[in-house]
Motif scaffolding. Structure first.
Motif, mmCIF file in Angstrom:
data_model
loop_
_atom_site.group_PDB
_atom_site.id
_atom_site.type_symbol
_atom_site.label_atom_id
_atom_site.label_comp_id
_atom_site.label_asym_id
_atom_site.label_seq_id
_atom_site.Cartn_x
_atom_site.Cartn_y
_atom_site.Cartn_z
ATOM 1 N N VAL A 1 -1.124 -2.590 -6.134
ATOM 2 C CA VAL A 1 -1.480 -2.166 -4.493
ATOM 3 C C VAL A 1 -2.777 -3.419 -4.791
ATOM 4 O O VAL A 1 -3.631 -2.887 -5.415
ATOM 5 C CB VAL A 1 -1.803 -0.476 -4.346
ATOM 6 C CG1 VAL A 1 -0.290 -0.493 -3.977
ATOM 7 C CG2 VAL A 1 -2.067 -0.047 -4.700
ATOM 8 N N LEU B 1 -4.713 0.394 -1.385
ATOM 9 C CA LEU B 1 -4.643 0.688 0.410
ATOM 10 C C LEU B 1 -3.596 1.334 0.902
ATOM 11 O O LEU B 1 -2.556 2.424 0.275
ATOM 12 C CB LEU B 1 -3.456 -0.670 0.636
ATOM 13 C CG LEU B 1 -3.864 -1.226 2.204
ATOM 14 C CD1 LEU B 1 -5.024 -0.993 2.846
ATOM 15 C CD2 LEU B 1 -3.025 -2.110 2.331
ATOM 16 N N GLY C 1 0.718 -1.482 -0.207
ATOM 17 C CA GLY C 1 0.199 -0.663 -0.113
ATOM 18 C C GLY C 1 0.897 0.926 -0.030
ATOM 19 O O GLY C 1 2.222 1.120 -0.296
ATOM 20 N N ARG D 1 -6.862 -2.773 -3.481
ATOM 21 C CA ARG D 1 -7.568 -1.581 -3.496
ATOM 22 C C ARG D 1 -8.783 -2.045 -3.020
ATOM 23 O O ARG D 1 -9.640 -3.179 -2.697
ATOM 24 C CB ARG D 1 -7.741 -1.408 -5.094
ATOM 25 C CG ARG D 1 -6.680 -1.229 -5.481
ATOM 26 C CD ARG D 1 -6.857 -0.164 -7.232
ATOM 27 N NE ARG D 1 -6.088 0.042 -7.714
ATOM 28 C CZ ARG D 1 -4.588 2.030 -7.239
ATOM 29 N NH1 ARG D 1 -5.702 1.977 -6.396
ATOM 30 N NH2 ARG D 1 -3.327 1.841 -7.964
#
Length: 402
Positions: A145, A154, A138, A147
């Motif tokens: 990342v 994140l 994140g 999501r």
């Protein structure tokens, strides 16, 4: 083994971030649809020990986009008992579940590890006696990342660690999925519209597949699920048929019909997970016609934690049965190529080699090989044999290798 100390590998900053977001489950009122997308809690909590069939539960402040959950955005690093990273391959699947207090699935992300399929229980998603560091990608600098369903990344990376139970026996390393031994859920036959007229499985027809569904995962050891039944009729022994098998009454070999005849089958543990197990039996050869075939699951068949129905007096070992179609006429089934004409030869093929000579019932090379004739006889011992014309060692049945 001494439990793994996550402080040895986790930074103080990571632990502090985890402490701020970990704890018990949160209710739906704790969600923040307009705020940052953050990790709220984990199960296991940092440093906890789990069984090999326990899922990892991650609760977030907002519903998770399942497509963004991969082993890249939620990574696992295995650590051995000495604290050294090892290259164990972690496998499993991600799914959405309901967080505590929620009415709909979405805020809880599950990682369900793959269950082992071998006798040593070491080829599953997790291995016994290991420690694992979980890293959730994140932050603003990350490109790939985790999501939310609203597209938010994140907000910050998170890290925690857990240990797996140590042992070599199912009861030591697997959580008991349900009280009692494995029980029947369903039985189907792939080639049948009903269980009163199952096709015989003639050569070239779709294979007969008998699927048995159980209410819980099974111990994958081949003493429990006979996945290694010998398919060779010359060496096959009925004593090795295992705890799950097919049988019928044969009026030819047993005129008094006071015993059952085993039907050899290839057995596969097709599915074995948190929801249960599916075992597939594929009969070897053609089924007997107009016969009632019984599917037997012995009471000592174990679930993944080693629990069976051996001590259950009401257990019925007859899992189910089906009747095959009546085909009293003489049966003969094969694929035949007589080579009595040139119809099977592609005369336009661009091969530099000489064409074969085809005659009544034979096919042979269309040219004379170099060398001298010999009385040695050679017969292949495998289904596929490559004879390299540059060099191949031949082992004749009546002479020395040459």
């Amino acid at each position: 083994m001494k439990p793994f100390d996550p402080a040895r590998l986790l930074s103080l900053a990571s632990l502090a971030a985890l402490a701020a977001c970990s704890g018990g489950g949160t209710s739906a009122s704790g969600a923040s649809p307009t705020g940052d997308f953050v990790l709220v809690s984990t199960e296991p909590v940092n440093g906890q020990s789990i069984f090999l069939n326990d899922p990892i539960r991650l609760d977030f402040s907002q519903p998770v986009d399942l497509d963004s959950a991969t082993l890249t955005t939620v990574g696992f690093q295995a650590i051995d008992e000495l604290g050294n990273p090892v290259s164990d391959l972690v496998t499993g699947r991600f799914a959405l579940d309901r967080a505590t207090g929620d009415l709909e699935a979405g805020r809880r992300l599950l990682f369900v590890p793959t269950f082992a399929t071998n006798n040593s229980f070491d080829n599953g998603g997790f291995r016994s006696g290991r420690s694992y560091i979980v890293q959730l990608i994140g932050g603003n600098n990350a490109t790939t990342v985790l999501r939310s369903q609203g597209g938010k990344a994140l907000a910050a990376p998170s890290t925690f660690a857990f240990n797996t139970r140590e042992g070599t026996q199912p009861a030591q390393i697997y959580r008991n999925p349900a009280a009692g031994g494995p029980r029947r859920v369903d039985m189907t036959v792939s080639t049948a519209t009903n269980l009163t007229a199952v096709p015989l499985g003639l050569f070239g027809a779709p294979p007969v597949e008998v699927r048995l569904t159980f209410n819980q995962a099974l111990n994958p050891n081949d003493d429990n699920v006979p996945v290694n039944v010998d398919t060779n009729p010359l060496t096959r022994d009925e004593s090795g048929k295992g705890r799950i098998y097919l049988e019928y009454k044969d009026p030819v070999y047993d005129p008094n019909l006071d015993d059952y005849t085993w039907i050899p089958a290839d057995v596969e543990l097709e599915r074995n997970d948190l929801t249960g197990a599916v075992v597939v039996l594929r009969p070897i050869g053609v089924l007997p016609n107009n016969a009632v075939v019984r599917v037997v699951v012995e009471p000592d068949v174990e679930d993944i934690s080693g629990e069976s129905n051996a001590s259950e007096p009401s257990y019925n070992r007859l899992f189910g049965s089906f009747r095959t179609t009546a085909s009293y006429e003489q049966q003969w089934n094969a694929v035949v190529e007589s080579f009595d004409a040139l119809g099977s030869i592609d005369l336009t093929a661009a091969f530099p080699e000489s064409q074969a000579d085809v005659g009544p019932g034979y096919i042979k090379a269309g040219f004379t090989f170099e060398g001298k004739s010999t009385s040695l006889e050679y017969q292949p011992t495998a289904n596929e044999v490559v004879l390299n014309t540059s060099f191949t060692q031949i082992v004749p049945s009546n002479g020395l290798p040459f």
